[in-house]
Design a protein around this motif. Structure first.
Motif, PDB file in Angstrom:
ATOM      1  N   ASP A 120      44.338   0.957  93.191  1.00 41.68           N
ATOM      2  CA  ASP A 120      44.073  -0.346  93.773  1.00 41.68           C
ATOM      3  C   ASP A 120      42.561  -0.542  93.902  1.00 41.68           C
ATOM      4  O   ASP A 120      41.876   0.274  94.518  1.00 41.68           O
ATOM      5  CB  ASP A 120      44.746  -0.428  95.143  1.00 41.68           C
ATOM      6  N   ALA A 121      42.046  -1.617  93.318  1.00 48.53           N
ATOM      7  CA  ALA A 121      40.592  -1.812  93.264  1.00 48.53           C
ATOM      8  C   ALA A 121      39.983  -2.019  94.652  1.00 48.53           C
ATOM      9  O   ALA A 121      38.870  -1.582  94.918  1.00 48.53           O
ATOM     10  CB  ALA A 121      40.258  -3.000  92.359  1.00 48.53           C
ATOM     11  N   ARG A 122      40.720  -2.680  95.545  1.00 50.58           N
ATOM     12  CA  ARG A 122      40.151  -2.912  96.877  1.00 50.58           C
ATOM     13  C   ARG A 122      40.016  -1.616  97.656  1.00 50.58           C
ATOM     14  O   ARG A 122      39.044  -1.394  98.369  1.00 50.58           O
ATOM     15  CB  ARG A 122      40.986  -3.923  97.650  1.00 50.58           C
ATOM     16  N   CYS A 124      39.663   1.333  96.291  1.00 50.69           N
ATOM     17  CA  CYS A 124      38.619   2.097  95.608  1.00 50.69           C
ATOM     18  C   CYS A 124      37.232   1.585  95.977  1.00 50.69           C
ATOM     19  O   CYS A 124      36.242   2.294  95.908  1.00 50.69           O
ATOM     20  CB  CYS A 124      38.851   1.964  94.106  1.00 50.69           C
ATOM     21  N   ASN A 125      37.180   0.331  96.419  1.00 46.78           N
ATOM     22  CA  ASN A 125      35.905  -0.319  96.738  1.00 46.78           C
ATOM     23  C   ASN A 125      35.530  -0.166  98.209  1.00 46.78           C
ATOM     24  O   ASN A 125      34.464  -0.587  98.627  1.00 46.78           O
ATOM     25  CB  ASN A 125      36.050  -1.816  96.414  1.00 46.78           C
ATOM     26  N   ASN A 126      36.414   0.420  99.026  1.00 49.79           N
ATOM     27  CA  ASN A 126      36.108   0.445 100.460  1.00 49.79           C
ATOM     28  C   ASN A 126      35.085   1.526 100.797  1.00 49.79           C
ATOM     29  O   ASN A 126      34.663   2.308  99.953  1.00 49.79           O
ATOM     30  CB  ASN A 126      37.400   0.517 101.300  1.00 49.79           C
ATOM     31  N   ASP A 131      32.515   2.129  98.019  1.00 46.84           N
ATOM     32  CA  ASP A 131      31.690   1.373  98.967  1.00 46.84           C
ATOM     33  C   ASP A 131      31.009   0.136  98.357  1.00 46.84           C
ATOM     34  O   ASP A 131      29.780  -0.002  98.417  1.00 46.84           O
ATOM     35  CB  ASP A 131      30.634   2.326  99.563  1.00 46.84           C
ATOM     36  N   GLY A 132      31.817  -0.746  97.783  1.00 45.26           N
ATOM     37  CA  GLY A 132      31.264  -2.018  97.280  1.00 45.26           C
ATOM     38  C   GLY A 132      30.713  -1.977  95.866  1.00 45.26           C
ATOM     39  O   GLY A 132      30.242  -2.984  95.363  1.00 45.26           O
ATOM     40  N   ASN A 133      30.779  -0.815  95.224  1.00 47.02           N
ATOM     41  CA  ASN A 133      30.204  -0.706  93.872  1.00 47.02           C
ATOM     42  C   ASN A 133      31.193  -0.988  92.749  1.00 47.02           C
ATOM     43  O   ASN A 133      30.828  -0.920  91.575  1.00 47.02           O
ATOM     44  CB  ASN A 133      29.610   0.690  93.676  1.00 47.02           C
ATOM     45  N   VAL A 134      32.442  -1.275  93.116  1.00 45.87           N
ATOM     46  CA  VAL A 134      33.453  -1.555  92.081  1.00 45.87           C
ATOM     47  C   VAL A 134      33.592  -3.065  91.916  1.00 45.87           C
ATOM     48  O   VAL A 134      33.846  -3.778  92.878  1.00 45.87           O
ATOM     49  CB  VAL A 134      34.811  -0.938  92.490  1.00 45.87           C
ATOM     50  N   THR A 135      33.379  -3.551  90.713  1.00 46.01           N
ATOM     51  CA  THR A 135      33.509  -4.989  90.466  1.00 46.01           C
ATOM     52  C   THR A 135      34.913  -5.285  89.931  1.00 46.01           C
ATOM     53  O   THR A 135      35.641  -4.371  89.537  1.00 46.01           O
ATOM     54  CB  THR A 135      32.484  -5.468  89.410  1.00 46.01           C
ATOM     55  N   PRO A 136      35.302  -6.562  89.916  1.00 48.06           N
ATOM     56  CA  PRO A 136      36.639  -6.905  89.405  1.00 48.06           C
ATOM     57  C   PRO A 136      36.823  -6.570  87.916  1.00 48.06           C
ATOM     58  O   PRO A 136      37.935  -6.611  87.419  1.00 48.06           O
ATOM     59  CB  PRO A 136      36.724  -8.415  89.643  1.00 48.06           C
ATOM     60  N   TRP A 137      35.743  -6.254  87.215  1.00 47.69           N
ATOM     61  CA  TRP A 137      35.850  -5.905  85.799  1.00 47.69           C
ATOM     62  C   TRP A 137      35.782  -4.405  85.584  1.00 47.69           C
ATOM     63  O   TRP A 137      35.391  -3.918  84.524  1.00 47.69           O
ATOM     64  CB  TRP A 137      34.774  -6.612  84.994  1.00 47.69           C
TER      65      TRP A 137
HETATM   66  C1  LIG Z   1      33.682  -4.715  95.963  1.00 50.91           C
HETATM   67  O1  LIG Z   1      32.792  -5.080  96.986  1.00 50.91           O
HETATM   68  C2  LIG Z   1      31.676  -5.818  96.548  1.00 50.91           C
HETATM   69  C3  LIG Z   1      30.759  -6.013  97.748  1.00 50.91           C
HETATM   70  O2  LIG Z   1      31.448  -6.542  98.828  1.00 50.91           O
HETATM   71  C4  LIG Z   1      32.141  -7.127  95.931  1.00 50.91           C
HETATM   72  O3  LIG Z   1      31.032  -7.861  95.443  1.00 50.91           O
HETATM   73  C5  LIG Z   1      33.107  -6.821  94.792  1.00 50.91           C
HETATM   74  O4  LIG Z   1      33.617  -8.006  94.219  1.00 50.91           O
HETATM   75  C6  LIG Z   1      34.234  -5.955  95.293  1.00 50.91           C
HETATM   76  N1  LIG Z   1      35.107  -5.565  94.193  1.00 50.91           N
HETATM   77  C7  LIG Z   1      36.405  -5.890  94.110  1.00 50.91           C
HETATM   78  C8  LIG Z   1      37.174  -5.324  92.977  1.00 50.91           C
HETATM   79  O5  LIG Z   1      36.957  -6.612  94.909  1.00 50.91           O
END
Ligand SMILES: *[C@@H]1O[C@H](CO)[C@@H](O)[C@H](O)[C@H]1NC(C)=O
Length: 208
Positions: A120-122, A124-126, A131-137
């Motif tokens: 789950d990307a969210r 993985c991003n927590n 910690d915010g370094n994972v983008t939707p791509w």
């Molecule tokens: C991850 O967190 C960053 C910073 O809040 C945000 O810009 C980014 O879109 C987030 N990634 C996902 C996959 O939601």
């Protein structure tokens, strides 16, 4: 370098995370995987410098191959994604590479492979994870066991889901099996318009 010269576009995607064997924190190799059956992944590319493996790659189209290898059964492209959607969390995928087989160890002699699940990307991003370094791509990945992970030298290789290239392995942590820093791939589907454009514009490999 005959066949591998075809793969500019594959090299550009991992370049976003930029990892090669022998460099900094974010490189990747396979620890705890299994040896791949010979010719089972005919799309795999080893990008080399002076005969030394640097990172992986994937062949996605035969048109840039040298004519001699074009008809070989052991060299075949891997299918590109169908749509533009990033593979969903929970998807079962696999990855192959010649990266290190142990933290601080040696490159693999034979191609190795590992099963991976898309996280789950969210999550993985927590803050406990990336910690915010994972983008939707991007795709966060998890091996079945804690002591398994891609590592240095595996980046650039394809994350294969349902027989298509869903991602290009990009980065992980210095400690490759750190569960809070799971391996991350660049998702391929969102880049399809660009990939199609590059494929249609060039009859021979674009010069890097
Ligand atoms: C991850 O967190 C960053 C910073 O809040 C945000 O810009 C980014 O879109 C987030 N990634 C996902 C996959 O939601």
């Amino acid at each position: 370098m005959e066949a591998p010269s075809s793969l500019l576009l594959l090299l550009l995607l991992p370049a976003l995370g930029s990892l090669r064997a022998g460099g900094n924190a974010s490189e990747t190799r396979i620890i705890g995987g299994r040896e791949a059956a010979p010719h089972s992944r005919p799309y795999m590319v080893s990008l080399q410098q002076a005969g030394t493996h640097l990172c992986g790659g994937v062949l996605v189209h035969p048109k840039w191959l040298d004519g001699k290898v074009r008809r070989s059964k052991t060299i075949q492209p891997l299918a590109l994604p169908r749509g533009r959607h990033v593979v969903a969390a929970g998807a079962q995928c696999s990855l192959a590479g010649w990266g290190l087989t142990q933290q601080g160890g040696h490159l693999a002699r034979a191609l190795r492979e590992l099963d991976l699940r898309v996280l789950d990307a969210r999550m993985c991003n927590n803050s406990r994870f990336w910690d915010g370094n994972v983008t939707p791509w991007m795709l966060c990945l998890q091996a079945p066991a804690k002591d398994q992970a891609p590592c240095k030298g595996d980046s650039g290789g394809p994350v294969v889901c349902k027989g298509r290239v869903a991602g290009i392995l990009s980065f992980s942590s210095k400690a490759c099996t750190d569960v809070f820093k799971p391996p991350v791939a660049t998702a391929v589907a969102p880049y399809m318009p660009w990939i199609r454009k590059v494929l249609s514009r060039h009859r021979s490999p674009p010069q890097a």
